[in-house]
Design an enzyme around this catalytic site. Structure first.
Site, PDB file in Angstrom:
ATOM      1  N   HIS A  60      31.307  51.568  37.754  1.00  0.00           N
ATOM      2  CA  HIS A  60      31.352  50.823  39.016  1.00  0.00           C
ATOM      3  C   HIS A  60      32.250  49.589  38.872  1.00  0.00           C
ATOM      4  O   HIS A  60      33.158  49.363  39.693  1.00  0.00           O
ATOM      5  CB  HIS A  60      29.929  50.413  39.394  1.00  0.00           C
ATOM      6  CG  HIS A  60      29.830  49.566  40.624  1.00  0.00           C
ATOM      7  ND1 HIS A  60      29.264  50.036  41.791  1.00  0.00           N
ATOM      8  CD2 HIS A  60      30.206  48.284  40.886  1.00  0.00           C
ATOM      9  CE1 HIS A  60      29.311  49.081  42.715  1.00  0.00           C
ATOM     10  NE2 HIS A  60      29.877  48.005  42.187  1.00  0.00           N
ATOM     11  N   GLU A  61      32.005  48.802  37.833  1.00  0.00           N
ATOM     12  CA  GLU A  61      32.795  47.593  37.629  1.00  0.00           C
ATOM     13  C   GLU A  61      34.233  47.931  37.232  1.00  0.00           C
ATOM     14  O   GLU A  61      35.184  47.224  37.616  1.00  0.00           O
ATOM     15  CB  GLU A  61      32.137  46.710  36.561  1.00  0.00           C
ATOM     16  CG  GLU A  61      30.690  46.331  36.834  1.00  0.00           C
ATOM     17  CD  GLU A  61      30.511  45.530  38.116  1.00  0.00           C
ATOM     18  OE1 GLU A  61      31.514  45.099  38.712  1.00  0.00           O
ATOM     19  OE2 GLU A  61      29.363  45.343  38.540  1.00  0.00           O
ATOM     20  N   HIS A 120      36.307  48.589  40.310  1.00  0.00           N
ATOM     21  CA  HIS A 120      36.760  47.340  40.932  1.00  0.00           C
ATOM     22  C   HIS A 120      38.004  46.804  40.212  1.00  0.00           C
ATOM     23  O   HIS A 120      39.008  46.458  40.842  1.00  0.00           O
ATOM     24  CB  HIS A 120      35.661  46.275  40.849  1.00  0.00           C
ATOM     25  CG  HIS A 120      34.531  46.453  41.813  1.00  0.00           C
ATOM     26  ND1 HIS A 120      34.719  46.633  43.167  1.00  0.00           N
ATOM     27  CD2 HIS A 120      33.182  46.446  41.621  1.00  0.00           C
ATOM     28  CE1 HIS A 120      33.542  46.746  43.767  1.00  0.00           C
ATOM     29  NE2 HIS A 120      32.594  46.637  42.852  1.00  0.00           N
TER      30      HIS A 120
END
Length: 266
Positions: free
Chosen positions: A58-59, A62
């Site tokens: 998820h990170e 980004h």
């Protein structure tokens, strides 16, 4: 072009992430084969490790999207190595989300990588950077549910099915919560570039409390019921029943008494 300005070492996968993947693989194998004397322990370790993997991805989503949008500083910060210890708030990004899973079976989103927004031009790019994280949870949920909606469960051990069902529930809840337009969450980051300066200035003081606000709302009975009814509807459309997610969570909490329904299911 932007990736050329980052060193190769900045993009090398961290041994920490490799170790988490190894734990996921070994405990997944133990869950599949029934190797562990207590299947709940294997399920707990497998789901927790896989959940941390999804948080790292998820990170990473980004950061990678930010890199290609113009923020070349993410490499030097270690965000491209998938190392959870490099996040701006490791406590918020990893520890609290894991605690939320243990306490309430909710895939509550964690903290975020620090993106230098001033380096990025264009509102669409800013929105895409924010959306990239929860879209990873959507993809993770699709992978977890694939055996169910592809009707490919023949030969898949029951405990492993339950573990996948519970892991899918975490991904769906994480995706929904992340997309909420609440300050401090990715959903707000998606719409923020399109808001007026005055609105953004008024909302900014509430950003640090957005996550706590969502968590508090989920403790309210009516809100909790509506939320999980929506989650159950999505999972049902993907071929996962309430019983499978319930038994998955029941196995995950191995320190509690196992439900008779789940014992019969095995």
């Amino acid at each position: 072009m932007t990736t050329a300005t980052t060193r190769h070492s900045d993009r090398r996968i961290s041994p920490v992430f490799v170790g988490i993947m190894a734990v996921t693989a070994v405990t997944g194998w133990a869950t599949w084969t029934g190797f562990a004397e207590q299947p709940g322990v294997a399920v707990f370790l497998f789901v927790t490790a896989a959940w941390i993997v999804s948080l790292c991805l998820h990170e990473y989503a980004h950061a990678r999207t930010a890199l290609h949008s113009g923020d070349i500083t993410v490499g030097a910060k270690g965000y491209l190595t998938l190392n959870p210890l490099k996040y701006t708030h490791a406590l918020l990004s990893i520890v609290l989300p894991v605690l939320f899973v243990i306490m309430g079976g909710i895939g509550l989103p964690g903290g975020a990588v620090f993106i230098e927004r001033g380096r990025i031009q264009g509102r669409w790019r800013h929105s895409l950077i924010s959306a990239a994280g929860p879209l990873t949870n959507v993809l993770f949920a699709a992978v977890c549910t694939a055996p169910f909606w592809l009707d490919a469960l023949d030969g898949v051990p029951r405990d492993f099915q339950y573990a996948l069902a519970f892991l899918a529930l975490l991904q769906v809840t994480a995706a929904i919560l992340n997309f909420l337009p609440v300050p401090g969450l990715d959903g707000y980051g998606v719409i923020e570039p399109w808001l007026s300066h005055n609105v953004k200035r008024q909302v900014e003081p509430f950003a640090p409390f957005g996550l706590l606000f969502v968590f508090a709302l989920l403790w309210l009975g009516p809100v909790n019921s509506v939320f999980f009814d929506a989650v159950d509807s999505i999972l049902s459309a993907m071929g996962i029943t309430d019983l499978e997610t319930y038994c998955g969570q029941d196995l995950y909490r191995f320190w509690q008494d196992t439900s008779e329904y789940c014992q019969i299911g095995q």
